[in-house]
Write a protein that holds these residues in place. Sequence first.
Motif, short mmCIF file in Angstrom:
data_model
loop_
_atom_site.label_atom_id
_atom_site.label_comp_id
_atom_site.label_asym_id
_atom_site.label_seq_id
_atom_site.Cartn_x
_atom_site.Cartn_y
_atom_site.Cartn_z
N LYS A 130 45.57 56.46 28.51
CA LYS A 130 44.54 55.95 27.60
C LYS A 130 43.44 55.23 28.38
CE LYS A 130 45.54 52.43 25.07
NZ LYS A 130 46.11 51.53 24.08
N ALA A 131 43.78 54.73 29.56
CA ALA A 131 42.78 53.98 30.33
C ALA A 131 41.77 54.93 30.94
CB ALA A 131 43.49 53.20 31.44
N ALA A 132 40.62 54.38 31.28
CA ALA A 132 39.60 55.21 31.91
C ALA A 132 40.13 55.75 33.23
CB ALA A 132 38.36 54.35 32.17
N ALA A 133 39.72 56.99 33.56
CA ALA A 133 40.13 57.57 34.83
C ALA A 133 39.74 56.64 35.97
CB ALA A 133 39.49 58.94 35.00
N PHE A 134 40.53 56.65 37.04
CA PHE A 134 40.43 55.59 38.02
C PHE A 134 40.71 56.19 39.39
CE2 PHE A 134 41.64 51.72 40.17
CZ PHE A 134 41.07 50.69 39.44
N ILE A 135 39.95 55.80 40.38
CA ILE A 135 40.24 56.18 41.75
C ILE A 135 40.34 54.92 42.58
CG2 ILE A 135 39.30 58.52 41.74
CD1 ILE A 135 36.64 57.46 42.53
N THR A 136 40.99 55.03 43.72
CA THR A 136 41.34 53.83 44.47
C THR A 136 40.13 53.01 44.87
OG1 THR A 136 43.34 54.89 45.31
CG2 THR A 136 42.53 52.96 46.51
N GLY A 137 39.13 53.63 45.48
CA GLY A 137 37.95 52.90 45.93
C GLY A 137 38.11 52.43 47.36
N ASN A 138 36.99 52.07 47.98
CA ASN A 138 36.97 51.67 49.38
C ASN A 138 36.70 50.19 49.59
OD1 ASN A 138 37.33 54.38 50.21
ND2 ASN A 138 35.14 54.78 49.93
N SER A 139 36.38 49.46 48.53
CA SER A 139 36.06 48.04 48.68
C SER A 139 37.32 47.27 49.07
CB SER A 139 35.51 47.48 47.37
OG SER A 139 36.49 47.53 46.35
N PRO A 140 37.16 46.14 49.75
CA PRO A 140 38.34 45.34 50.14
C PRO A 140 39.22 44.96 48.95
CG PRO A 140 36.39 44.57 51.30
CD PRO A 140 35.91 45.58 50.30
N SER A 165 38.90 43.70 29.94
CA SER A 165 39.03 44.95 29.21
C SER A 165 38.24 46.04 29.92
CB SER A 165 38.49 44.76 27.79
OG SER A 165 38.67 45.93 27.04
N GLY A 166 38.88 47.21 30.04
CA GLY A 166 38.21 48.35 30.64
C GLY A 166 38.33 48.47 32.14
N THR A 167 39.14 47.61 32.78
CA THR A 167 39.27 47.65 34.24
C THR A 167 40.33 48.62 34.74
OG1 THR A 167 40.69 45.68 34.07
CG2 THR A 167 38.39 45.32 34.68
N GLY A 168 41.03 49.29 33.83
CA GLY A 168 42.01 50.29 34.25
C GLY A 168 43.41 49.73 34.43
N LYS A 169 43.80 48.80 33.58
CA LYS A 169 45.13 48.19 33.71
C LYS A 169 46.25 49.20 33.46
CE LYS A 169 44.15 44.76 30.82
NZ LYS A 169 42.69 44.94 30.63
N GLU A 170 46.01 50.12 32.52
CA GLU A 170 47.04 51.13 32.27
C GLU A 170 47.18 52.08 33.46
OE1 GLU A 170 48.20 54.74 29.19
OE2 GLU A 170 47.06 53.01 28.43
N TYR A 171 46.07 52.36 34.13
CA TYR A 171 46.14 53.17 35.35
C TYR A 171 47.03 52.48 36.38
CZ TYR A 171 45.03 54.65 40.04
OH TYR A 171 45.15 55.03 41.34
N VAL A 172 46.85 51.17 36.55
CA VAL A 172 47.66 50.42 37.50
C VAL A 172 49.14 50.57 37.15
CG1 VAL A 172 48.22 48.11 38.36
CG2 VAL A 172 45.82 48.78 38.05
N ALA A 173 49.45 50.38 35.86
CA ALA A 173 50.85 50.49 35.43
C ALA A 173 51.39 51.90 35.67
CB ALA A 173 50.96 50.13 33.94
#
Length: 442
Positions: A130-140, A165-173
């Motif tokens: 349900k969370a927005a699609a998410f990629i790891t990213g290169n920032s520290p 809200s909207g930071t991708g918490k479900e992706y993390v889980a």
Amino acid sequence: MARILLVEDDLTFSLILENFLKKQGYLVEVAHRVKDGLKAIKSNSFHLLLLDYRLPDGTGLELLQACQAEGTPPPVIMMTSFQDVGTAVRAMRLGAFDYITKPVNPDELLMVVQEALQEKVKPEATTSPKAAAFITGNSPIAQQLHDMITLVAPTDMSVLVQGESGTGKEYVARTIHEHSKRAQAPFIAIDCGAISGEIANSELFGHLKGAFTGAMQDKKGLFEAAQGGTLFLDEVGNLSYDIQMKLLRALQERVVQPLGSTASIPVDVRVIAATNDDLINSVKNGDFREDLYHRLNEFKLQAPALRNRGQDLFLFVDHFIRQANVELDRHVQSLSPEVQEIFRNYGWPGNLRELKNVVKRAVLLTPTEEIQKQALPEEMYLLVTTPRPEGPDLKAMQEANERELILKTLQEVRYNKSKAARLLNIDRKTLYLKLQKYNLLE
């Protein structure tokens, strides 16, 4: 034929929307106030609700919550001014399908309506992301989050994911689950902000036939359904105190008791919880059990806000452009330099979810390969455009700097004017005068 309830107090605008939707083949019923919308919901069934946020006698959120109280609500689309995006995002956290900003673009409206009607939206659990699609990213900060996920995933520790809200918490889980020993077992997510009372009790722990009005058959709870796997409790702070007690027992004793039953059922489930708020304050206020907080918080992760992720922003932009091209049959390749600058300076209060929406709608409105400023909501680029004085005009430079400081402060506190005034060390009256002066009022 889909039946839509439109609740909008602007008579001219509601007539335009009604005629447009009818031409697209939908049955449309119109109400202009919250009380009229409530009557319509109680007397008819709808496939979709299209709700204005600001209404003469309340807000669209009241209608959203009323639908949820009745059981399984239809998909809800909120219509809001650009400055109310933060509120619209909170509505999505409460179970709304999506939001659109005014002035409404007809193509955008039709796209969102079609998506809402195609997707089966329920307040109960879902096994699809349900969370927005998410990629790891290169920032520290992104790399730090990735390292922490890698560290905790193989364990059986309960994890608390905190973030706006909207930071991708479900992706993390979900990522934790996929890198754990439970990866082959179910991952089940439930939005605790969209359920309450007996519904929450039944969804989490199950019930027996006849346990309450409407319980026509036995139902297995989500703890049982997630047996051997992971249960993700989004917005866990919204659970009632009674449900918190039952959840604590499930975590401590590894058993659940369905509603209406005297038998305890053993469960083996890893729980990952998420919250948009600081649960410590809820504990201090007596709204959340301290013992449950410590049980859930064996390991805490922070999902970073988009505005803190630097150039990761444009990794997500490219990702969402590719997604939108496939969905909308477009061939957009990039943002114009001007749009890049707007994106870089905007505060993104809705984080990844807002970015995905803005990019998708811009792709829809872009027939060429490059997204131009005109494809963005007008208020968005007006909000981040600070007039720069020409020449050594000290007063103009001071005003420009002051406007920029006020704008950034508003973005940081998600447009809570009381908090902004405190951070700026001015009273609310002075803040309002400056908002009016710099054309920052809604």
